[in-house]
Design an enzyme around this catalytic site. Structure first.
Site, mmCIF file in Angstrom:
data_model
loop_
_atom_site.group_PDB
_atom_site.id
_atom_site.type_symbol
_atom_site.label_atom_id
_atom_site.label_comp_id
_atom_site.label_asym_id
_atom_site.label_seq_id
_atom_site.Cartn_x
_atom_site.Cartn_y
_atom_site.Cartn_z
ATOM 1 N N HIS A 99 0.823 -1.215 0.000
ATOM 2 C CA HIS A 99 0.000 0.000 0.000
ATOM 3 C C HIS A 99 0.852 1.257 0.000
ATOM 4 O O HIS A 99 2.040 1.238 0.343
ATOM 5 C CB HIS A 99 -0.920 0.033 1.223
ATOM 6 C CG HIS A 99 -0.187 0.157 2.528
ATOM 7 N ND1 HIS A 99 0.557 -0.858 3.067
ATOM 8 C CD2 HIS A 99 -0.077 1.197 3.393
ATOM 9 C CE1 HIS A 99 1.091 -0.467 4.205
ATOM 10 N NE2 HIS A 99 0.726 0.789 4.427
ATOM 11 N N ASP A 101 0.323 4.832 1.983
ATOM 12 C CA ASP A 101 -0.500 5.221 3.129
ATOM 13 C C ASP A 101 -1.653 6.143 2.725
ATOM 14 O O ASP A 101 -1.438 7.157 2.054
ATOM 15 C CB ASP A 101 0.347 5.929 4.196
ATOM 16 C CG ASP A 101 1.291 4.958 4.886
ATOM 17 O OD1 ASP A 101 0.928 3.772 5.049
ATOM 18 O OD2 ASP A 101 2.406 5.381 5.240
ATOM 19 N N HIS A 244 4.675 0.145 0.356
ATOM 20 C CA HIS A 244 5.431 -0.639 1.331
ATOM 21 C C HIS A 244 4.594 -1.773 1.886
ATOM 22 O O HIS A 244 3.360 -1.791 1.736
ATOM 23 C CB HIS A 244 5.989 0.253 2.454
ATOM 24 C CG HIS A 244 4.963 1.046 3.181
ATOM 25 N ND1 HIS A 244 4.366 2.174 2.657
ATOM 26 C CD2 HIS A 244 4.411 0.887 4.405
ATOM 27 C CE1 HIS A 244 3.508 2.671 3.519
ATOM 28 N NE2 HIS A 244 3.503 1.897 4.596
ATOM 29 N N ARG A 259 4.415 6.118 14.445
ATOM 30 C CA ARG A 259 4.447 6.683 13.092
ATOM 31 C C ARG A 259 3.780 8.034 13.073
ATOM 32 O O ARG A 259 2.736 8.225 13.722
ATOM 33 C CB ARG A 259 3.719 5.750 12.122
ATOM 34 C CG ARG A 259 4.056 6.022 10.660
ATOM 35 C CD ARG A 259 3.181 5.231 9.722
ATOM 36 N NE ARG A 259 1.988 5.982 9.391
ATOM 37 C CZ ARG A 259 0.971 5.498 8.676
ATOM 38 N NH1 ARG A 259 1.000 4.266 8.241
ATOM 39 N NH2 ARG A 259 -0.075 6.261 8.414
HETATM 40 C C1 SIN Z 1 2.826 1.084 7.917
HETATM 41 O O1 SIN Z 1 2.215 0.647 6.962
HETATM 42 O O2 SIN Z 1 2.919 2.278 8.147
HETATM 43 C C2 SIN Z 1 3.564 0.127 8.843
HETATM 44 C C3 SIN Z 1 4.904 -0.182 8.306
HETATM 45 C C4 SIN Z 1 5.669 -1.098 9.216
HETATM 46 O O3 SIN Z 1 5.202 -1.414 10.313
HETATM 47 O O4 SIN Z 1 6.771 -1.491 8.840
#
Ligand code: SIN
Length: 268
Positions: A99, A101, A244, A259
């Site tokens: 995805h 974000d 990612h 985050r």
């Molecule tokens: C996310 O999608 O922001 C999580 C990424 C992660 O936990 O590595």
């Protein structure tokens, strides 16, 4: 103050940034160099940076205003920081599908910054895939076909199953499939397997077939970098040109951090 060091990790995507202490106030030159590194490498990584919540937010703001996640609640006292946490009681983890974000937002975030302080003994890596490289690898005929199309990005199918339902609909927006990066001018693919539900104005058969082909591009190792976390590592990625995937191969161990999400603008 010495200059930051930028060490590329693959030909297409990713660089490690060294020679900088993110727990100190950064100079304008350091901020500009870090911004430039993100534009050049799409995702940048730092090691051994034990940052506070305030430092986390201050570094995120180098790139723009922070936004509040429409589904995941913020941590106490910091509505703009979400906890990224999995342990032996977890039923799901954030991001274990390809995805970009919040591509469901009308103005999807330009970037995100993840700080992890606790890691499993092994595993819990994050994969990043360059959507510039994916676009560049397509045939000119496919690039032309896609350039006129838009796709729907809908958070509802994902969020209703994992977040508390606040009684309102989650974001759903339509964006061009080929996105032009507002800073670099490069073109990239802007659909992803988590949020994108359909291509607008074509049959379901055509939409499913084309989206499936585009989703598979993110899985191509030629376009990827894989980050092996250590305690107090940081990743900052550009959501406009990357996807990612957070690998959940460490259950029942704990992986934990925070985050922030940086606001963006309407894709074109
Ligand atoms: C996310 O999608 O922001 C999580 C990424 C992660 O936990 O590595």
């Amino acid at each position: 103050m010495s200059k930051i060091t930028v060490i590329p990790m693959t030909k297409n995507i990713g660089a490690t940034i060294d020679n900088v202490d993110l727990t100190c106030t950064l100079t304008d030159t350091q901020c500009a160099d870090i911004q430039q590194a993100l534009m050049d490498y799409q995702v940048i990584f730092f090691r051994n940076q034990a940052i506070t919540h305030e430092q986390h937010k201050a570094i995120g703001r180098i790139f723009g205003d922070l936004i509040i996640h429409p589904g995941a609640p913020g941590i106490e006292g910091h509505p703009d920081i979400v906890a990224i946490h999995a342990d032996k009681s977890s039923k799901y983890v954030a991001g274990d599908n390809w995805h970009s974000d919040l591509s469901c937002n009308a103005e999807p975030p330009m970037g995100s910054m993840l700080y992890l302080h606790t890691l499993p003994d092994i595993g819990g890596d994050t994969l990043f895939s360059s959507m510039y490289a994916a676009y560049d690898a397509l045939s000119p005929a496919m690039q032309t076909y896609l350039s006129g199309l838009e796709a729907e990005h809908d958070a509802n199918p994902v969020y209703h199953s994992i977040y508390k339902d606040y009684g309102t609909a989650y974001p759903c927006s339509t964006h061009p499939i080929v996105r032009t990066h507002p800073v670099t001018g490069r073109k990239g693919i802007f659909v992803n397997a988590s949020y994108t539900t359909r291509i607008v104005g074509v049959s379901k058969t055509e939409s499913d077939g084309i989206l499936n082909m585009l989703f598979n591009l993110a899985k191509d190792p030629n376009f990827q970098v894989r980050f092996v976390w250590q305690p107090h590592s940081i990743a900052i990625w550009d959501n406009r040109c990357t996807q990612h995937f957070a690998v959940w191969d460490y259950f029942p161990q704990t992986r934990s951090g925070y985050r922030v999400t940086i606001g963006g603008d309407k894709p074109f």
